[in-house]
Design a protein around this motif. Structure first.
Motif, PDB file in Angstrom:
ATOM      1  N   THR A   1      37.610  36.502  54.425  1.00 36.84           N
ATOM      2  CA  THR A   1      38.836  36.855  53.705  1.00 36.84           C
ATOM      3  C   THR A   1      38.755  38.305  53.253  1.00 36.84           C
ATOM      4  OG1 THR A   1      38.721  34.639  52.778  1.00 36.84           O
ATOM      5  CG2 THR A   1      40.382  36.105  51.867  1.00 36.84           C
ATOM      6  N   PRO A   2      39.864  39.009  53.294  1.00 34.47           N
ATOM      7  CA  PRO A   2      39.871  40.375  52.763  1.00 34.47           C
ATOM      8  C   PRO A   2      39.440  40.334  51.302  1.00 34.47           C
ATOM      9  CG  PRO A   2      41.911  39.926  53.921  1.00 34.47           C
ATOM     10  CD  PRO A   2      41.152  38.643  53.882  1.00 34.47           C
ATOM     11  N   PRO A   3      38.610  41.236  50.896  1.00 36.54           N
ATOM     12  CA  PRO A   3      38.036  41.184  49.548  1.00 36.54           C
ATOM     13  C   PRO A   3      39.067  41.135  48.429  1.00 36.54           C
ATOM     14  CG  PRO A   3      37.526  43.264  50.655  1.00 36.54           C
ATOM     15  CD  PRO A   3      38.062  42.352  51.674  1.00 36.54           C
ATOM     16  N   LEU A   4      40.152  41.820  48.601  1.00 33.58           N
ATOM     17  CA  LEU A   4      41.152  41.829  47.545  1.00 33.58           C
ATOM     18  C   LEU A   4      41.758  40.436  47.351  1.00 33.58           C
ATOM     19  CD1 LEU A   4      42.605  43.441  45.450  1.00 33.58           C
ATOM     20  CD2 LEU A   4      44.273  44.141  47.167  1.00 33.58           C
ATOM     21  N   VAL A   5      42.016  39.798  48.476  1.00 33.16           N
ATOM     22  CA  VAL A   5      42.561  38.441  48.431  1.00 33.16           C
ATOM     23  C   VAL A   5      41.539  37.503  47.802  1.00 33.16           C
ATOM     24  CG1 VAL A   5      43.346  36.483  49.790  1.00 33.16           C
ATOM     25  CG2 VAL A   5      43.989  38.813  50.456  1.00 33.16           C
ATOM     26  N   ALA A   6      40.319  37.637  48.261  1.00 32.61           N
ATOM     27  CA  ALA A   6      39.252  36.798  47.725  1.00 32.61           C
ATOM     28  C   ALA A   6      39.115  37.003  46.222  1.00 32.61           C
ATOM     29  CB  ALA A   6      37.935  37.127  48.426  1.00 32.61           C
ATOM     30  N   LEU A   7      39.247  38.239  45.803  1.00 29.68           N
ATOM     31  CA  LEU A   7      39.117  38.541  44.377  1.00 29.68           C
ATOM     32  C   LEU A   7      40.182  37.811  43.563  1.00 29.68           C
ATOM     33  CD1 LEU A   7      37.603  40.104  42.228  1.00 29.68           C
ATOM     34  CD2 LEU A   7      39.098  42.057  42.645  1.00 29.68           C
ATOM     35  N   TYR A   8      41.393  37.822  44.056  1.00 29.72           N
ATOM     36  CA  TYR A   8      42.457  37.099  43.360  1.00 29.72           C
ATOM     37  C   TYR A   8      42.145  35.608  43.306  1.00 29.72           C
ATOM     38  CZ  TYR A   8      45.788  40.969  43.001  1.00 29.72           C
ATOM     39  OH  TYR A   8      46.417  42.131  42.644  1.00 29.72           O
ATOM     40  N   GLN A   9      41.739  35.077  44.432  1.00 27.25           N
ATOM     41  CA  GLN A   9      41.485  33.636  44.498  1.00 27.25           C
ATOM     42  C   GLN A   9      40.344  33.226  43.590  1.00 27.25           C
ATOM     43  OE1 GLN A   9      40.873  32.672  48.605  1.00 27.25           O
ATOM     44  NE2 GLN A   9      43.068  32.756  49.102  1.00 27.25           N
TER      45      GLN A   9
ATOM     46  N   ARG B   1      28.208  40.278  45.906  1.00 26.83           N
ATOM     47  CA  ARG B   1      28.571  40.466  47.315  1.00 26.83           C
ATOM     48  C   ARG B   1      30.057  40.791  47.451  1.00 26.83           C
ATOM     49  NH1 ARG B   1      28.524  42.121  51.350  1.00 26.83           N
ATOM     50  NH2 ARG B   1      28.907  41.243  53.428  1.00 26.83           N
ATOM     51  N   LEU B   2      30.853  40.070  46.708  1.00 24.68           N
ATOM     52  CA  LEU B   2      32.289  40.296  46.754  1.00 24.68           C
ATOM     53  C   LEU B   2      32.640  41.716  46.326  1.00 24.68           C
ATOM     54  CD1 LEU B   2      35.184  39.321  47.096  1.00 24.68           C
ATOM     55  CD2 LEU B   2      35.076  38.318  44.817  1.00 24.68           C
ATOM     56  N   PHE B   3      31.976  42.163  45.286  1.00 26.58           N
ATOM     57  CA  PHE B   3      32.225  43.518  44.806  1.00 26.58           C
ATOM     58  C   PHE B   3      31.784  44.553  45.835  1.00 26.58           C
ATOM     59  CE2 PHE B   3      33.352  43.821  40.159  1.00 26.58           C
ATOM     60  CZ  PHE B   3      33.891  42.551  40.097  1.00 26.58           C
ATOM     61  N   GLU B   4      30.701  44.265  46.487  1.00 20.89           N
ATOM     62  CA  GLU B   4      30.233  45.194  47.524  1.00 20.89           C
ATOM     63  C   GLU B   4      31.264  45.298  48.654  1.00 20.89           C
ATOM     64  OE1 GLU B   4      25.417  44.413  47.031  1.00 20.89           O
ATOM     65  OE2 GLU B   4      26.532  43.535  48.702  1.00 20.89           O
ATOM     66  N   ARG B   5      31.744  44.131  49.032  1.00 19.83           N
ATOM     67  CA  ARG B   5      32.742  44.124  50.096  1.00 19.83           C
ATOM     68  C   ARG B   5      33.985  44.891  49.664  1.00 19.83           C
ATOM     69  NH1 ARG B   5      35.080  39.868  52.880  1.00 19.83           N
ATOM     70  NH2 ARG B   5      35.096  38.452  51.096  1.00 19.83           N
ATOM     71  N   ALA B   6      34.329  44.687  48.376  1.00 21.70           N
ATOM     72  CA  ALA B   6      35.516  45.376  47.858  1.00 21.70           C
ATOM     73  C   ALA B   6      35.335  46.887  47.933  1.00 21.70           C
ATOM     74  CB  ALA B   6      35.784  44.940  46.428  1.00 21.70           C
ATOM     75  N   ARG B   7      34.141  47.322  47.636  1.00 20.63           N
ATOM     76  CA  ARG B   7      33.905  48.759  47.683  1.00 20.63           C
ATOM     77  C   ARG B   7      33.944  49.278  49.108  1.00 20.63           C
ATOM     78  NH1 ARG B   7      29.029  51.848  44.699  1.00 20.63           N
ATOM     79  NH2 ARG B   7      27.800  51.323  46.542  1.00 20.63           N
ATOM     80  N   SER B   8      33.286  48.542  49.973  1.00 18.61           N
ATOM     81  CA  SER B   8      33.283  48.949  51.380  1.00 18.61           C
ATOM     82  C   SER B   8      34.704  49.040  51.926  1.00 18.61           C
ATOM     83  CB  SER B   8      32.498  47.933  52.227  1.00 18.61           C
ATOM     84  OG  SER B   8      31.162  47.888  51.811  1.00 18.61           O
TER      85      SER B   8
END
Lengths: 223, 223
Positions: A115-123, A162-169
């Motif tokens: 999932t795109p990190p932004l979407v995952a972050l919301y979820q 991990r999610l935050f890392e993906r978000a940064r990438s």
DNA sequence: AGAACTGGCAACACCTATGATGCAAGTTCT
DNA sequence: AGAACTTGCATCATAGGTGTTGCCAGTTCT
């Protein structure tokens, strides 16, 4: 604790754990529950859950509440609480364990790697808000002694990183952000959002993530 | 405390409770007058402060700590604590009162009406961080019964709101922000920053305000 | 210096929360 | 139906915290 010098020799091991009372043959380490012990009868199982829920309700309002108050909230006799949970500590531990499992499930259900990190972050945010609004107290005490609980916790923690890392990438987070601070700020906003229940999780998640990423300013005079 | 030991004659024990100075105190439940409190002798005054500071140190780590532990941390006998503070509640109230005064002073010292709001925000933040890192526990319990304390608190609260309003007018905050949420988010970040002491207040204030206004994202994919 | 005050100590009284039992009545499971 | 289990209730035991009081040695203030 039960000192085994019991007068009644009918039972060798009074095992007041979270599980079945007196008689049983199984010498479990006192404390919590578990798999090794025989399954509880359906009514007992129901009682345990009722107590856990009541305890969360009561303790989240007043962390110093007595066992009596918890029992009352659960609609049970105080002795029943003690029969199911050897001590106050055991009760809190059980709550932490239960909440931790819910928590892990909430995170698992929402952050697939693809999932795109932004979407995952919301979820993830929405799901966590859901659980935390129901199990806030238990989760705040999640420094459980239970290694299993600790493991799950560490796992969730890592997943978050991990999610935050993906978000940064992905360019969602700025490249210069400090992970540690980012996570703290995130947690702080979650905590605050939960503290004042004012809306459904999804809406709240939007506001939260929005604030986290954009802030509240116009950005004009800030270098 | 509530069990009136009615037998105890009204003794001229000059100890109406939490006295710091000659402040008017609340009427005692046991009916005896909390009349003209003499000023404390210098050594007693010192003891009172020592106890307050020790109490903050101990209670911030463990809110359920006993009077004994507090006394020990203060390097004083337990009875001395009771001599100075009629009850645990009185002690906590005194802490709240003291902290509130510090708090008010910190805010006062930093937010003149004519300062540009952004500057004032940095200053207030740094000052509040300073006070809160020393009086975190006391300030969290600031729902004091003392009307004077409540007044000061309301005043500070209002001052904060005013600052946010000015910030919005000046275009520092976006026009569409919800004040209530903005303040909550601000408080949450303060709380979190204090919780993990990692730097000097000024640096931390910069990071905090920066996060509050700009957020942590790049702003790219956010509508 | 002398009166007044203060703190440590020890002892006491009291209360509340905790936890354990045994028993009788009700429920679940087989 | 009958064994096994569960709960409420009444009771007991205990520990630990809270708040008092009296007395003595030391400190502060005038």
């Amino acid at each position: 604790m039960a000192y085994s010098a019991g007068v009644s020799e009918t039972q060798p091991t009074p095992q007041p754990g979270t599980t079945t009372q007196g008689r049983p043959r199984r010498p479990e380490p006192s404390g919590q529950a578990a798999s090794a012990t025989r399954a509880l009868r359906s009514d007992a199982e129901r009682t345990v859950r009722t107590i856990l829920e009541a305890a969360e309700r009561v303790l989240s309002k007043n962390p110093a509440a007595t066992m009596e108050q918890i029992a009352e909230a659960a609609g049970v006799a105080r002795t029943t609480v003690h029969r199911r949970f050897a001590s106050r500590e055991a009760l809190v531990d059980a709550m932490a364990a239960w909440a931790t499992r819910q928590f892990a499930a909430a995170v698992d259900a929402a952050s697939p790697e693809n999932t795109p990190p932004l979407v995952a972050l919301y979820q993830v945010t929405a799901n966590v808000l859901r659980v935390k609004s129901d199990w806030g107290f238990a989760m705040s005490r999640a420094l459980s002694a239970d290694p299993e609980v600790a493991r799950v916790h560490a796992d969730v923690e890592q997943r978050c990183t991990r999610l935050f890392e993906r978000a940064r990438s992905a360019g969602v987070l700025r490249a210069d952000v400090d992970y540690v601070w980012a996570k703290r700020a995130y947690y702080a906003l979650i905590h605050e959002t939960v503290r004042s229940r004012d809306g459904d999780p999804d809406t709240l998640a939007v506001r939260l993530v929005d604030t986290l990423l954009r802030g509240l300013g116009t950005g004009q005079s800030l270098t």
